[in-house]
Design a protein around this motif. Sequence first.
Motif, PDB file in Angstrom:
ATOM      1  N   ASP A  13      42.639  19.699  52.199  1.00  0.00           N
ATOM      2  CA  ASP A  13      42.998  20.767  53.267  1.00  0.00           C
ATOM      3  C   ASP A  13      41.629  20.826  54.273  1.00  0.00           C
ATOM      4  O   ASP A  13      41.666  21.222  55.297  1.00  0.00           O
ATOM      5  CB  ASP A  13      43.450  22.401  53.347  1.00  0.00           C
ATOM      6  CG  ASP A  13      45.251  22.010  52.370  1.00  0.00           C
ATOM      7  OD1 ASP A  13      45.967  21.039  52.825  1.00  0.00           O
ATOM      8  OD2 ASP A  13      45.986  22.963  51.690  1.00  0.00           O
ATOM      9  N   HIS A  14      40.420  21.302  53.811  1.00  0.00           N
ATOM     10  CA  HIS A  14      39.333  21.207  54.483  1.00  0.00           C
ATOM     11  C   HIS A  14      39.356  19.826  54.792  1.00  0.00           C
ATOM     12  O   HIS A  14      39.133  18.751  54.359  1.00  0.00           O
ATOM     13  CB  HIS A  14      37.984  21.588  53.251  1.00  0.00           C
ATOM     14  CG  HIS A  14      36.764  21.353  53.704  1.00  0.00           C
ATOM     15  ND1 HIS A  14      36.153  20.796  53.877  1.00  0.00           N
ATOM     16  CD2 HIS A  14      36.225  22.963  53.858  1.00  0.00           C
ATOM     17  CE1 HIS A  14      35.248  22.008  54.491  1.00  0.00           C
ATOM     18  NE2 HIS A  14      34.863  23.014  54.638  1.00  0.00           N
ATOM     19  N   PRO A  15      38.623  20.024  56.475  1.00  0.00           N
ATOM     20  CA  PRO A  15      38.254  18.793  57.131  1.00  0.00           C
ATOM     21  C   PRO A  15      37.538  17.495  56.696  1.00  0.00           C
ATOM     22  O   PRO A  15      37.501  16.972  56.954  1.00  0.00           O
ATOM     23  CB  PRO A  15      38.023  19.373  58.434  1.00  0.00           C
ATOM     24  CG  PRO A  15      37.896  20.368  58.299  1.00  0.00           C
ATOM     25  CD  PRO A  15      38.429  21.358  57.243  1.00  0.00           C
ATOM     26  N   THR A  16      36.234  18.133  55.159  1.00  0.00           N
ATOM     27  CA  THR A  16      35.573  17.262  55.421  1.00  0.00           C
ATOM     28  C   THR A  16      35.254  16.790  53.613  1.00  0.00           C
ATOM     29  O   THR A  16      34.238  16.391  53.368  1.00  0.00           O
ATOM     30  CB  THR A  16      34.238  17.343  56.276  1.00  0.00           C
ATOM     31  OG1 THR A  16      34.183  18.958  55.921  1.00  0.00           O
ATOM     32  CG2 THR A  16      34.676  16.948  57.469  1.00  0.00           C
ATOM     33  N   THR A  17      35.516  18.134  52.913  1.00  0.00           N
ATOM     34  CA  THR A  17      34.776  18.529  51.597  1.00  0.00           C
ATOM     35  C   THR A  17      36.021  18.079  50.696  1.00  0.00           C
ATOM     36  O   THR A  17      36.767  19.250  51.119  1.00  0.00           O
ATOM     37  CB  THR A  17      34.246  19.220  51.467  1.00  0.00           C
ATOM     38  OG1 THR A  17      33.206  19.247  52.461  1.00  0.00           O
ATOM     39  CG2 THR A  17      33.564  19.334  49.885  1.00  0.00           C
ATOM     40  N   PRO A  18      35.866  17.126  50.120  1.00  0.00           N
ATOM     41  CA  PRO A  18      35.049  16.482  49.554  1.00  0.00           C
ATOM     42  C   PRO A  18      36.008  15.038  50.058  1.00  0.00           C
ATOM     43  O   PRO A  18      36.916  15.470  50.698  1.00  0.00           O
ATOM     44  CB  PRO A  18      35.330  16.418  48.279  1.00  0.00           C
ATOM     45  CG  PRO A  18      37.004  16.833  48.046  1.00  0.00           C
ATOM     46  CD  PRO A  18      37.259  17.943  49.136  1.00  0.00           C
ATOM     47  N   LEU A  19      34.799  14.441  49.899  1.00  0.00           N
ATOM     48  CA  LEU A  19      34.785  13.010  50.705  1.00  0.00           C
ATOM     49  C   LEU A  19      36.017  12.259  49.670  1.00  0.00           C
ATOM     50  O   LEU A  19      34.812  12.177  48.532  1.00  0.00           O
ATOM     51  CB  LEU A  19      33.063  11.805  51.032  1.00  0.00           C
ATOM     52  CG  LEU A  19      33.430  10.642  50.990  1.00  0.00           C
ATOM     53  CD1 LEU A  19      34.163  10.528  52.247  1.00  0.00           C
ATOM     54  CD2 LEU A  19      31.499  10.048  50.904  1.00  0.00           C
TER      55      LEU A  19
END
Length: 280
Positions: A152-158
């Motif tokens: 749900d986080h836009p960048t983390t985790p890759l």
Amino acid sequence: MPGPKDLDPSSSPRALLGAELRHAREKAGLSQEELGTPLFVSGSFIGQLESGTRRMHLEYAAQIDEILGTDGFFARNCAAIAKSKYPDHFAEAAEAEAIATTIRQYATLLVPGLLQTKAYAEEVFRAYHPTAPDDTIDGLVAARLERAHLLDHPTTPLLWAILDEAVLRREVGGGVVMAEALEHVTGLAQNHRIIVQVLPFGAGAHASMHGALKLMEFEDAPPLSFVEGPDMGKLLDDPATVARHTLMFSLLQAAALSPQESLALIESVAQDYEHGELHP
């Protein structure tokens, strides 16, 4: 003087326990290596306990209490946080996954758990547990979908996933379920939330013929590798082993289709499932 207050298991208990361990160790004037020696573990292992990337098991907690003179604090709280919604062999890996900054995974037969849809997960768990009550399956599916909220986080985790072509061709739950599952993967890739590649059958022999592979990196702790089999799994932190597994993943990346070619293939297979075409 009273000892430290027991931790509340509802508020990041492993991170809290790790912070208390660091405080108690430093108060005792010990380095991570010095605390690890009587436990027959490395200083980096103690660091992983302190950062929360490793779960503290009771056998270590009791010895830590004795070494640091913490009056049973770590043993009590270790027991309090031991409960997990995940199977025992996977619980520690799931907890580490939740705080990883980078996850690299090679999947051999199944869509990775973090990328599964509800219908796909239900089919997988029902195949694993053909006689389990429905509420047991529902609980397993709910836990798996809850893990997926990491994305749900836009960048983390890759998240960089390499899917063996068998993942696309193995029809789990029928064409409708497979089409939805593969479209979910492509949607995440198209929205730039994940990087996905496909390792085609035409690649032949490759660096991870033995099975699946998962690597995790963290902000304040050494990387980990996770390997698993039927009802077993193990987190590995040996630097040489992790380095070897990292090289294996790099070789898989080189042998796989490019992200653009992979996305096109996944979309094509999803469309074929939608149209009722079967894949051997």
